[in-house]
Design a protein around this motif. Sequence first.
Motif, PDB file in Angstrom:
ATOM      1  N   GLN A  21     -29.506  52.664 -19.861  1.00  0.00           N
ATOM      2  CA  GLN A  21     -29.298  53.756 -20.471  1.00  0.00           C
ATOM      3  C   GLN A  21     -30.372  54.208 -21.334  1.00  0.00           C
ATOM      4  N   ALA A 137     -37.465  41.999 -23.512  1.00  0.00           N
ATOM      5  CA  ALA A 137     -37.403  40.671 -23.314  1.00  0.00           C
ATOM      6  C   ALA A 137     -36.254  40.129 -23.720  1.00  0.00           C
ATOM      7  N   VAL A 138     -35.517  39.275 -23.078  1.00  0.00           N
ATOM      8  CA  VAL A 138     -34.540  38.256 -23.606  1.00  0.00           C
ATOM      9  C   VAL A 138     -34.735  36.710 -22.911  1.00  0.00           C
ATOM     10  N   LYS A 149     -25.807  40.708 -20.872  1.00  0.00           N
ATOM     11  CA  LYS A 149     -26.623  41.004 -22.076  1.00  0.00           C
ATOM     12  C   LYS A 149     -27.373  42.504 -22.050  1.00  0.00           C
ATOM     13  N   PRO A 152     -32.519  45.972 -25.970  1.00  0.00           N
ATOM     14  CA  PRO A 152     -33.204  47.512 -26.216  1.00  0.00           C
ATOM     15  C   PRO A 152     -34.592  47.331 -25.672  1.00  0.00           C
ATOM     16  N   GLY A 197     -34.059  53.079 -25.402  1.00  0.00           N
ATOM     17  CA  GLY A 197     -33.072  52.981 -24.335  1.00  0.00           C
ATOM     18  C   GLY A 197     -32.490  51.714 -24.274  1.00  0.00           C
ATOM     19  N   PHE A 198     -31.825  51.209 -23.277  1.00  0.00           N
ATOM     20  CA  PHE A 198     -31.169  49.750 -23.225  1.00  0.00           C
ATOM     21  C   PHE A 198     -30.952  49.564 -21.725  1.00  0.00           C
ATOM     22  N   VAL A 225     -20.905  38.367 -24.332  1.00  0.00           N
ATOM     23  CA  VAL A 225     -21.322  39.736 -24.047  1.00  0.00           C
ATOM     24  C   VAL A 225     -21.955  39.820 -25.616  1.00  0.00           C
ATOM     25  N   SER A 226     -23.411  40.296 -25.285  1.00  0.00           N
ATOM     26  CA  SER A 226     -24.140  40.601 -26.832  1.00  0.00           C
ATOM     27  C   SER A 226     -24.674  41.763 -26.676  1.00  0.00           C
ATOM     28  N   GLY A 227     -25.144  42.449 -27.797  1.00  0.00           N
ATOM     29  CA  GLY A 227     -25.960  43.710 -27.883  1.00  0.00           C
ATOM     30  C   GLY A 227     -24.748  44.654 -27.851  1.00  0.00           C
ATOM     31  N   PRO A 228     -25.443  45.896 -27.902  1.00  0.00           N
ATOM     32  CA  PRO A 228     -24.439  47.072 -28.327  1.00  0.00           C
ATOM     33  C   PRO A 228     -23.706  47.309 -27.155  1.00  0.00           C
TER      34      PRO A 228
ATOM     35  N   GLN B   9     -33.789  35.234 -30.767  1.00  0.00           N
ATOM     36  CA  GLN B   9     -34.526  36.658 -31.033  1.00  0.00           C
ATOM     37  C   GLN B   9     -33.819  36.978 -32.324  1.00  0.00           C
ATOM     38  N   MET B  11     -33.045  40.385 -33.230  1.00  0.00           N
ATOM     39  CA  MET B  11     -32.603  41.382 -32.499  1.00  0.00           C
ATOM     40  C   MET B  11     -32.956  42.579 -33.163  1.00  0.00           C
ATOM     41  N   ILE B  51     -32.778  56.352 -30.698  1.00  0.00           N
ATOM     42  CA  ILE B  51     -31.236  56.475 -30.377  1.00  0.00           C
ATOM     43  C   ILE B  51     -30.499  55.577 -31.581  1.00  0.00           C
ATOM     44  N   MET B  54     -29.999  51.712 -35.355  1.00  0.00           N
ATOM     45  CA  MET B  54     -30.533  50.479 -35.361  1.00  0.00           C
ATOM     46  C   MET B  54     -31.911  50.360 -35.124  1.00  0.00           C
ATOM     47  N   TYR B  56     -34.960  48.058 -33.670  1.00  0.00           N
ATOM     48  CA  TYR B  56     -34.972  46.963 -32.670  1.00  0.00           C
ATOM     49  C   TYR B  56     -36.164  46.077 -32.546  1.00  0.00           C
ATOM     50  N   SER B  58     -36.352  42.771 -31.322  1.00  0.00           N
ATOM     51  CA  SER B  58     -36.347  41.655 -30.062  1.00  0.00           C
ATOM     52  C   SER B  58     -37.472  40.532 -30.191  1.00  0.00           C
ATOM     53  N   GLN B 107     -24.147  34.681 -32.694  1.00  0.00           N
ATOM     54  CA  GLN B 107     -24.795  35.981 -33.357  1.00  0.00           C
ATOM     55  C   GLN B 107     -24.579  35.857 -34.742  1.00  0.00           C
ATOM     56  N   GLU B 160     -29.565  36.464 -32.757  1.00  0.00           N
ATOM     57  CA  GLU B 160     -29.037  35.930 -31.843  1.00  0.00           C
ATOM     58  C   GLU B 160     -29.827  34.534 -31.724  1.00  0.00           C
TER      59      GLU B 160
END
Lengths: 236, 175
Positions: A21, A137-138, A149, A152, A197-198, A225-228, B9, B11, B51, B54, B56, B58, B107, B160
């Motif tokens: 997105q 990165a994750v 996941k 961002p 973006g995501f 499920v994590s994140g927005p 992380q 976040m 956007i 928040m 971010y 990471s 989380q 997280e």
Amino acid sequence: MAAAGPSVFLLMVNGQVESAQFPEYDDLYCKYCFVYGQDWAPTAMVKETALPPAAQRGEGHGSPELGHWPSLSSSQGLEEGISQITSKSQDARRALVWNFPIDVTFKSTNPYGWPQIVLSVYGPDVFGNDVVRGYGAVHVPFSPGRHKKTIPMFVPESVSKLQKFTSWFMGRRPEYTDPKVVAQGEGREVTRVRSQGFVTLLFNVVTKDMRKLGYDTGPPDTQGVSGPSTPQGLPR
Amino acid sequence: MAEVHVIGQIMGATGFSESSLFCKWGIHTGAAWKLLSGVREGQTQVDTPQIGDMAYWSHPIDLHFATKGLQGWPRLHLQVWSQDSFGRCQLAGYGFCHVPSSPGTHQLDCPTWRPLGSWREQLARAFVGGGPQLLRGDAIYSGADRYRLHTAAGGTVHLELGLLLRHFDRYGVEC
């Protein structure tokens, strides 16, 4: 052979870079690679009967640096790659979908340096140059199961307005010389970034011999499920 | 010795009135814990979100501890700062949270607070910036001497963290 029990555990990850997105940008492609510690190595598919001897580490990539972006090396699984270019769909969702596969197996003696997937998204600017639209990165999840996941994506930003205008005009935006910087914690104190973006990723994780080595990874969750939450959910 | 891996992380953060934020973080442990690999403290990048609200970061955290005891379970302490366009930094909040003690992915939402000064200092902060800061960082994660402070709430930091425990069952520890 393994008289005292295994000394190496395996982590198998497959999945996909599902979608993105980016409200302001279109015609995007992404590159991904994995960054991991010194005790980790990607491996070719392991035969069921025996672990490969320590000296034989699969092809190439015995050391932890994967600094290049070569084309896909199909014999080793899909541990780095460049996706197709996607445009936003014409319908109301305006979805950017890659559906780009990930398939890699790692072996390691130590969870320190757990692999992270580093994503870079690129797209054309107004003048047609290829500029970076986001880095992210994750860590690969470590409990076995299915995980979704949403991460961002951010770009480095210059401070002065003149530099911002010049880089917009010349098509040369600030980028990281090595995208792996995104996976490290050190050296980020001086960078200014803008998150814009995501990207949504899906992982299926399987581990082997972690429990035999004494590691407890917690309950396996099947719908982590994590994140927005993503406003455009794709049908399963 | 039992081992603990903290892999995750920082976040990002929400709920702060300022927008260009970064976070200085550190991990404090008791005497029975030893850090085998990883960096114990760090600072994230400065993020200005395009956007939503928040910010971010990471920021990856990967730590490997060995421990001989349960006391002094690791605590993650955070300082959130904002940076304006001139490069000046202003404190936005302090917070801490314990690293989770059960294996798996968690989380965490860590609330933050910032010290309020006298009415003069609050007025100055509104116009010029700045404001009182703690002299010693350990007041963030310890309870001693907290009664001297008068604070206001800041935003929330989202983390997280995944925990991987090794050999805890050998010592009969249930978690």
